[in-house]
Design an enzyme around this catalytic site. Structure first.
Site, short mmCIF file in Angstrom:
data_model
loop_
_atom_site.label_atom_id
_atom_site.label_comp_id
_atom_site.label_asym_id
_atom_site.label_seq_id
_atom_site.Cartn_x
_atom_site.Cartn_y
_atom_site.Cartn_z
N SER A 64 59.07 20.27 19.43
CA SER A 64 60.21 19.60 20.08
C SER A 64 59.78 18.94 21.38
CB SER A 64 61.34 20.60 20.33
OG SER A 64 60.89 21.69 21.10
N LYS B 146 60.00 19.00 3.77
CA LYS B 146 58.82 18.60 4.55
C LYS B 146 57.96 19.85 4.77
CE LYS B 146 57.37 16.25 8.77
NZ LYS B 146 56.46 17.30 9.25
N ARG C 153 43.75 13.56 6.66
CA ARG C 153 44.37 12.34 7.18
C ARG C 153 43.51 11.72 8.28
NH1 ARG C 153 49.83 11.06 7.68
NH2 ARG C 153 50.50 13.23 7.52
N CYS D 196 37.12 26.38 43.89
CA CYS D 196 38.09 27.27 43.24
C CYS D 196 37.50 27.70 41.90
CB CYS D 196 39.41 26.53 43.03
SG CYS D 196 40.61 27.46 42.05
#
Length: 693
Positions: free
Chosen positions: A41, A123, A144, A437
């Protein structure tokens, strides 16, 4: 989500640049690393914001826009397979209004008034793949990838149970496309096995499937409970069917596994009824689904509608809302990133949501904690949509007890104890201690060796932490002297826990191999804030060679106005990026480190490979009714040829194409002395260009 109506053009340009880099990073993590960094989302929100900005400011669309890309760049882990037709993604819809818009677009494009049948199917939340058959024999399987080039996983696919290696009565050439997945119970069992063998657990079934099929050791893939569904045909020598419904029936007859849950909808009401049915019953299915796919059933109509940059016009994915759960917040830890930004992370009482055990969640930023009044020991609501780290959406105040503890926003860095700097009204908090750091230094080295940077295989986060802890490295340069240092150590690396002769020998080989690198990847490896792969490429294109780059950056560190102006004028480098570049090179240690790296690396000059034509980068506007093709098709052709299509005429417009009844745009173009051509001239012009391309 920002209000697009209130945003200025300058702000839009900056935001588009930031979104391009951020979404590219998330795509790589999801498609290549099989390790999502954000929730579905949250990703969808960013992607939709990018689309809205591009629609409002079409002349600002970037060459590396996420809306033009599919998936992510592939790695060198597998051989490459060029897809004969692109494997596109689907556009997403999140509510019924989005679907109504989709159906209306179909009617407008095809110039029809009646509802045309829509094929609806689940889906599947898995890994997309392509399989090619010649004379009925399976010869090539591929992921893909970036949509145009995938990874060769032929041998791995052959290990999937019931996947046909040979099919009878097949056309001479056949391509099918589908989804590889792992069922929910198989996923639970697999994670139990992983835990028993002291191996890392998978975050969710999709990650497990993707990680399993992309194994170099095919024996591991063969042990995994992989399954598949075929949902479409790709390039094939002869048409198998005239509709999606017929195609799936034909594929099933050819012995492929197809999903039996589907519906041919003849009305809008039937579409939404099927969606509600699947949304309600999704948890009863043996596999994960994250929505419903709607496709024009008729292939002739599909062909007429065609595609936009990354997705077909004739199909869309209607996503399910996120799954909600509730659990106790045990503590809040603060992580320090590579660029010094602090991120709060919620540590939770483990909770199973949708088949996945969740023990951590994102709190986004410190202002978000205060706004939601999130306290330690509170019971919090979680939202998960197929992601690794869910989001905390709120607090169950009714369960709040007296022993809850308010979280104090840090004043000092949890890693180096230096005072923190508050940016953007407390939304962002940074540690400016840089390489001093420990947390930033660690993250910077991890970024430096990562796949898209120096690509040093065998140096993952765990190995980098080990080497720093043993004081074998303290900065990126030390990596290239590690072998020499190891030879003089009393206890050699190959004799330490977690290492061996073979892994160390491979590490030396990979370090040596990495020392030849392109300028753009080297710049990206430096880890300059807001400079992602695409912006690193822009800098490499501008400065061409390493020597010129470091010389110019050294001048910049001395406030050279010419270099500043050159960067300021560089298309794609926004104000925020410019400030970050200046800040980075103002630090003397950074320049010293880069010079030392330049002495041990073979940094290749930038080479331009992109083909261009006279329309590349030009801004076009169409006006009036076009007779030969629709406005949408005309826009698509222009964009394929590298142009940007705007909705209104301005001083930035390069060309106006006029149909019947040009109207106010024609008048304004004449006033601005913009070149004007008619539809016939435009068609003749693009015909010549397409021949050249």
């Amino acid at each position: 989500m920002q209000n697009i109506d209130l945003i200025s053009e300058k702000e839009a340009k900056k935001l588009l640049e930031e979104l391009a880099d951020k979404i590219a990073m998330y795509n790589h993590a999801y498609y290549i690393e099989d390790n999502p960094l954000v929730s579905d989302s949250e990703y969808d929100q960013l992607f939709n914001l990018n689309l809205k900005l591009e629609n409002t400011f079409p002349h600002l669309v970037l060459s590396n826009s996420p809306s033009k890309k599919i998936g992510a760049k592939i790695t060198n882990k597998f051989a490459k397979v060029i897809h004969q037709a692109p494997m596109l993604s689907l556009s997403n819809a999140f509510d019924e209004e989005d679907i109504r818009d989709f159906l209306e677009r179909i009617k407008n494009f095809l110039r029809i008034n009646e509802f045309t049948p829509i094929f609806c199917e689940p889906k599947i939340d898995g890994l997309s793949f392509s399989a090619i058959y010649k004379h009925g024999l399976f010869i090539t399987g591929a992921t893909r990838g970036d949509g145009y080039v995938g990874e060769d996983i032929t041998i791995n696919i052959k290990t999937i149970k019931n996947f046909p290696h040979k099919i009878d009565n097949a056309p001479e050439f056949l391509e099918v496309r589908g989804e590889i997945y792992i069922e929910k119970q198989d996923f639970v069992n697999l994670n139990k096995e992983q835990e028993a063998q002291n191996r890392g657990k998978f975050a969710n079934p999709r990650n497990a499937a993707a990680g399993s099929i992309r194994q170099l050791d095919v024996a591991i893939t063969a042990q995994r409970p992989l399954k598949y569904f075929i949902y479409s045909g790709g390039v094939t020598e002869k048409n198998l069917a005239s509709t999606q419904e017929q195609l799936l029936a034909k594929l099933k007859a050819l012995s492929f596994s197809v999903n039996e849950i589907s519906k041919l909808a003849s009305s809008e009401e039937e579409i939404f009824a099927f969606y509600e049915y699947l949304k309600t019953n999704r948890h009863n299915l043996p596999y994960e689904i994250d929505g419903v796919v709607y496709k024009l059933n008729n292939f002739a109509m599909q062909n007429r509608m065609g595609f936009i940059a990354r997705s077909p016009r004739f199909a869309i994915a209607h996503k399910f809302p996120a799954i909600i759960g509730q659990t106790k917040l045990l503590s809040i830890t603060v992580q320090v990133g590579r660029t010094g930004m602090l991120t709060p992370v919620a540590e939770l009482d483990p909770l199973e949501i949708g088949g996945v055990v969740v023990s951590r969640a994102t709190l986004h930023n410190f202002q978000d904690i205060a706004r939601k009044d999130v306290r330690i020991k509170d019971y919090v609501f979680l939202q998960r949509a197929g992601d690794v780290i869910p989001q905390i959406t709120g607090v169950d105040i009714s369960k709040r007890s007296n022993d809850t503890v308010k979280f104090d926003t840090p004043v000092f860095c949890p890693s180096c104890n230096s005072k923190l700097r508050y940016v953007s009204e407390d939304i962002i908090i940074r540690c400016d201690n840089g390489l001093n750091c420990p947390a930033q230094n660690y993250e910077r080295i991890c970024h430096f060796v990562s796949k898209n940077a120096m690509d040093i295989a065998g140096l993952g986060r765990k190995q980098v932490a080990f080497l720093i802890d043993k004081r074998l490295i303290s900065n990126p340069l030390d990596i290239f002297f590690l072998k020499k240092k190891n030879e003089t150590n009393l206890i050699r690396l190959e004799n330490m826990d977690g290492w061996g002769k073979k892994s160390v020998a491979n590490l030396w080989q990979n370090i040596e191999k990495s020392q030849k690198i392109s300028l753009q990847r080297f710049i990206y490896a430096l880890g300059i804030r807001h400079i992602g792969e695409q912006n690193a490429k822009l800098l490499a294109r501008e400065f061409v060679s390493y020597n010129n780059f470091i010389a110019q950056m050294e001048l910049l560190s001395k406030n050279d106005s010419d270099v500043y102006q050159k960067l300021n004028d560089l298309e794609g480098i926004g104000d925020k990026m410019l400030v970050d570049i200046i800040d980075f090179f103002y630090v003397k240690e950074n320049i010293q480190l880069i010079k030392k790296l330049g002495a041990v690396l073979n940094i290749e000059d930038y080479k331009e490979t992109r083909e261009q034509n006279i329309l590349t980068g030009k801004i076009l506007v169409f006006t009036g009714s076009l007779k030969t093709i629709s406005r949408v098709e005309a826009k698509e052709i222009a964009e394929k040829l590298g142009a940007k299509v705007a909705s209104s005429v301005s001083s930035n417009t390069d060309l106006l194409i006029v149909g019947v009844n040009g109207g106010s745009k024609l008048k304004k173009a004449k006033e601005l002395n913009i070149k004007i051509i008619d539809e016939a001239e435009w068609l003749a012009f693009i015909k010549c260009l397409e021949k050249e391309v």
